[in-house]
Design a protein around this motif. Structure first.
Motif, PDB file in Angstrom:
ATOM      1  N   LYS A   1       0.733  -1.193  -0.037  1.00 23.36           N
ATOM      2  CA  LYS A   1       0.101   0.037   0.095  1.00 23.36           C
ATOM      3  C   LYS A   1       0.962   1.376  -0.051  1.00 23.36           C
ATOM      4  O   LYS A   1       0.481   2.295  -0.506  1.00 23.36           O
ATOM      5  N   PHE A   2       1.940   1.235   0.685  1.00 20.94           N
ATOM      6  CA  PHE A   2       2.833   2.307   0.750  1.00 20.94           C
ATOM      7  C   PHE A   2       3.137   2.563  -0.613  1.00 20.94           C
ATOM      8  O   PHE A   2       3.496   3.888  -0.870  1.00 20.94           O
ATOM      9  N   PHE A   3       3.827   1.579  -1.281  1.00 21.00           N
ATOM     10  CA  PHE A   3       4.245   1.737  -2.658  1.00 21.00           C
ATOM     11  C   PHE A   3       3.316   2.464  -3.590  1.00 21.00           C
ATOM     12  O   PHE A   3       3.673   3.293  -4.463  1.00 21.00           O
ATOM     13  N   ILE A   4       1.912   1.975  -3.386  1.00 24.07           N
ATOM     14  CA  ILE A   4       0.990   2.613  -4.227  1.00 24.07           C
ATOM     15  C   ILE A   4       0.701   3.976  -3.957  1.00 24.07           C
ATOM     16  O   ILE A   4       0.574   4.965  -4.749  1.00 24.07           O
ATOM     17  N   ASP A   5       0.696   4.212  -2.726  1.00 18.43           N
ATOM     18  CA  ASP A   5       0.489   5.692  -2.252  1.00 18.43           C
ATOM     19  C   ASP A   5       1.426   6.678  -2.622  1.00 18.43           C
ATOM     20  O   ASP A   5       1.248   7.709  -3.150  1.00 18.43           O
TER      21      ASP A   5
ATOM     22  N   VAL B   1       3.667  10.765   2.601  1.00 20.45           N
ATOM     23  CA  VAL B   1       3.613   9.595   2.578  1.00 20.45           C
ATOM     24  C   VAL B   1       5.095   8.898   2.933  1.00 20.45           C
ATOM     25  O   VAL B   1       5.141   7.868   3.597  1.00 20.45           O
ATOM     26  N   LEU B   2       6.194   9.675   2.511  1.00 18.70           N
ATOM     27  CA  LEU B   2       7.506   9.021   2.831  1.00 18.70           C
ATOM     28  C   LEU B   2       7.401   8.906   4.615  1.00 18.70           C
ATOM     29  O   LEU B   2       8.244   8.131   4.983  1.00 18.70           O
ATOM     30  N   LYS B   3       7.104   9.810   5.247  1.00 19.08           N
ATOM     31  CA  LYS B   3       7.179   9.998   6.587  1.00 19.08           C
ATOM     32  C   LYS B   3       6.513   8.874   7.324  1.00 19.08           C
ATOM     33  O   LYS B   3       6.826   8.329   8.323  1.00 19.08           O
TER      34      LYS B   3
ATOM     35  N   PHE C   1       9.763   1.091   4.983  1.00 13.04           N
ATOM     36  CA  PHE C   1       9.539   0.077   3.881  1.00 13.04           C
ATOM     37  C   PHE C   1      10.469   0.073   3.048  1.00 13.04           C
ATOM     38  O   PHE C   1      10.670  -1.024   2.266  1.00 13.04           O
ATOM     39  N   LEU C   2      11.020   1.082   2.590  1.00 12.73           N
ATOM     40  CA  LEU C   2      12.262   1.138   1.428  1.00 12.73           C
ATOM     41  C   LEU C   2      13.440   0.240   1.818  1.00 12.73           C
ATOM     42  O   LEU C   2      14.177  -0.025   1.045  1.00 12.73           O
ATOM     43  N   VAL C   3      13.618   0.478   3.214  1.00 15.62           N
ATOM     44  CA  VAL C   3      14.863  -0.319   3.562  1.00 15.62           C
ATOM     45  C   VAL C   3      15.160  -1.664   2.953  1.00 15.62           C
ATOM     46  O   VAL C   3      16.208  -2.049   2.653  1.00 15.62           O
ATOM     47  N   PRO C   4      14.096  -2.612   3.110  1.00 11.41           N
ATOM     48  CA  PRO C   4      14.361  -3.823   2.772  1.00 11.41           C
ATOM     49  C   PRO C   4      14.551  -3.904   1.335  1.00 11.41           C
ATOM     50  O   PRO C   4      15.409  -4.886   0.811  1.00 11.41           O
ATOM     51  N   LEU C   5      14.003  -3.074   0.457  1.00 13.70           N
ATOM     52  CA  LEU C   5      14.192  -3.136  -1.133  1.00 13.70           C
ATOM     53  C   LEU C   5      15.796  -2.659  -1.232  1.00 13.70           C
ATOM     54  O   LEU C   5      16.566  -3.227  -2.237  1.00 13.70           O
ATOM     55  N   VAL C   6      16.079  -1.642  -0.611  1.00 12.75           N
ATOM     56  CA  VAL C   6      17.519  -0.993  -0.756  1.00 12.75           C
ATOM     57  C   VAL C   6      18.488  -2.318  -0.412  1.00 12.75           C
ATOM     58  O   VAL C   6      19.661  -2.504  -0.921  1.00 12.75           O
TER      59      VAL C   6
END
Length: 627
Positions: free
Chosen positions: A204-208, A340-342, A347-352
């Motif tokens: 949901k975060f990525f969609i937002d 949204v980022l705040k 959730f970006l940490v696992p992808l990085v």
């Protein structure tokens, strides 16, 4: 038996299936960390677990039949489960060190256990993937059995049932070969990672975030759909799953903004299918490619970045031109990206993390496990995203269930790979393809594209890629295409069945959400997904595969591909900044063919024509605005 007792038994089976699925995920993580089971032990255990789950979760007869028929089907399923357990135990405990079986053959019980696994794998394939793949596997097995009865041009040695079972079951060449090894290892772990992304709210975060970045621009929801699909599709493992997940939100918003229903469905299907070629994960096929080519996955990831960006650039261009033609604007209100980022930056940490580890050439299985741990830790670090133990187990269960069709398809694809290796039909197919094409690369590419669409009508993308790569890559390499480029071309073309009429599975799924004609949605998706055809051409005729070309060739290939995309988009849509005249559209078509030739003396004039046409079109738009 009463209806209440039937319901109780059904509930018990559902609970049993959930327990078995969670146990499978635990076993896979344990094996990924310890890796202490050998291939002849681990792969049969994994496949038996998968087959048992298929028979538990996908009844022979569904509950729309009468109670008696349904119960009969469940009894048969229980017999299938018992047969799988017995046969798998016989295979796992088989003494491979005693090589007398190579000379004397298998015992009757060993043959029976192998035959049970072969037949029940095909039955599980019918339930999860469809009848087409079963027929393809049966066709190849028939060729192995009766190849000596065919004309000399396509004949092979006819193998006995004992020889086929020995090769396909009691070795790592057939069902338990490379395709299943990838599915049982790295693919399962990354599917589990994708399940955790969904249950923790990361999806949901990525969609937002996509709506925050693109929603306010012309045709905003459509552009947000492309961005969200690029982010989620690379880890979902399925274009159809991605279409349903993001399309449930984006398609209604696109329709509300003014896109026609078939356009909204086509945009979502094209974008979701593109997620399968987007790093860092790229679905299951890229891991199979690493196994087939012997090239580290980190290198495949690197060379895939530029083509993937070009594909989504192509899709975004069509989305923008469609919005301009319809006179659409952006969304009135969107959440600020900072907000949204705040809320979800963690959730970006696992992808990085997984991208960095893959680029550093760590084991993909361990990277996937690290990603699963990272997404859970990230979710627990902030109060609003913390999950309960029940949600955790839901993710474990969903990960296992999502992996079922992939493992089953790869096991069945192993039959095709095994028959090709056992009979040598691959060399004959290469010779046939070369003769049919006249030895011209253009013709071979066209034939492979047609074969990819036909195969994709009944096979999952990964299975289609495995079958097609075994049969078609030798033809491409024989004509001078590099090994990695050849596999990338086949991998990309294997995606096209999701968006190509008459059977465009992702487009049909999107059409259901958009409440429109499946065929109209497929036509729109085909137009929007042109990159799946354009970019493989440039891979074949230019230096678009970075590791196989020089820096200058790579740069010129990117420029030529961009020019080709712009030229064809302008010609098809009839506008760039504003409406194009017939002469301008004709010039763009000429420039596009100049790009395809990919030569310095054609590409530079082609780019010049595009720049001139675009400049004149921009000037025309400013005059229209002033007027």
């Amino acid at each position: 038996m009463t209806e209440s007792s039937v319901q109780k038994n059904t509930d018990k089976l559902v609970l049993l299936a959930a327990f078995v699925a969670i146990a499978l995920s635990i076993f896979q993580i344990w094996q990924g960390i310890r890796a202490d089971l050998s291939a002849p032990v681990f792969r049969p255990i994994h496949l038996s677990w998968v087959l048992i789950l298929v028979f538990l979760t996908m009844p022979l007869f569904n509950d729309t039949h009468s109670k008696g028929v349904y119960l009969l089907g469940r009894c048969i399923d229980v017999l299938f489960i018992a047969a799988v357990a017995w046969a798998s135990y016989a295979i796992v405990t088989f003494d491979y060190d005693d090589i007398t079986f190579l000379m004397d053959g298998l015992t009757s019980l060993d043959q029976l256990s192998g035959l049970i696994i072969l037949v029940l794998l095909l039955e599980a394939t019918r339930r999860t993937v469809g009848m087409v793949m079963v027929l393809i596997a049966a066709l190849f097995l028939s060729y192995a059995l009766f190849g000596d009865a065919l004309p000399n041009s396509v004949a092979s040695k006819g193998f006995s049932i004992e020889e086929i079972i020995r090769f396909h079951i009691f070795s790592t060449n057939g069902i338990y070969g490379a395709p299943l090894a990838i599915a049982a290892g790295v693919v399962f772990i990354f599917v589990l990672f994708g399940a955790f992304l969904q249950v923790t709210g990361a999806g949901k975060f990525f969609i937002d975030a996509s709506f925050s970045l693109a929603g306010k621009y012309r045709g905003g929801p459509a552009k947000a759909s492309v961005l969200a699909s690029a982010a989620l599709g690379s880890i979902s493992g399925s274009a159809i799953a991605n279409t349903v997940t993001t399309g449930a939100l984006t398609i209604p918003m696109m329709k509300k903004l003014g896109y026609k229903p078939e356009q909204a469905a086509g945009i979502e299907a094209a974008a979701s299918t593109g997620g399968q070629i987007m790093p860092p994960v790229m679905g299951a096929g890229a891991f199979v490619m690493a196994q087939f080519t012997g090239i580290p996955y980190s290198e495949i990831l690197l060379v895939s970045i530029a083509p993937a960006i070009l594909y989504f650039g192509c899709t975004l261009l069509y989305v923008h031109l469609m919005a301009c033609k319809l006179g659409l604007q952006g969304m009135d209100t969107t959440e600020k990206i900072t907000v949204v980022l705040k809320h979800g930056w963690h959730f970006l940490v696992p992808l990085v993390l997984i991208t960095s580890l893959l680029l550093m050439s760590y084991s993909p299985i361990l990277v996937g496990i690290a990603g699963c741990v990272a997404i859970l830790v990230a979710a627990m670090c902030r109060k609003h995203s913390r999950i309960t133990i029940s949600v955790f187990f839901e993710g474990m269960k969903e990960g296992a269930l999502l992996a079922l069709p992939i493992s089953v398809a790869c096991g069945t694809a192993g039959i095709v790979v095994g028959v090709v290796g056992q009979t040598g039909i691959g060399l004959q197919f290469t010779q046939f393809l070369m003769a049919l094409s006249g030895g011209h690369l253009w013709s071979v590419l066209a034939l492979i594209a047609v074969a990819a669409v036909i195969l994709g009508m009944g096979l999952p993308v990964t299975a289609a890629y495995i079958v097609l790569s075994i049969m078609a890559v030798p033809s491409l390499t024989e004509l001078g295409v590099g090994l990695l480029a050849a596999h990338m071309i086949v991998f990309w073309l294997s995606q096209t069945s999701n968006v190509t009429p008459p059977i465009a599975l992702a487009a049909f799924a999107a059409a259901g959400i958009a409440n429109t004609s499946p065929m109209k949605a497929a036509i729109q998706a085909f137009k929007l997904a042109q990159g799946f055809f354009i970019i493989p051409l440039m891979m074949a005729f230019s230096g678009l595969i970075w590791l196989e070309g020089e820096g200058v060739d790579f740069f010129l290939a990117i420029l030529s591909t961009i020019g080709l995309i712009v030229a064809f988009a302008g010609f098809i849509e009839g506008r760039l900044v504003t409406t194009l005249s017939p002469i301008s559209r004709g010039l763009l078509l000429i420039a596009g063919f100049a790009m395809l030739a990919h030569h310095f003396y054609t590409s530079i004039p082609g780019i010049a024509i595009i720049i001139v046409v675009a400049s004149l079109n921009y000037r025309k738009s400013t005059l229209e605005t002033v007027g």
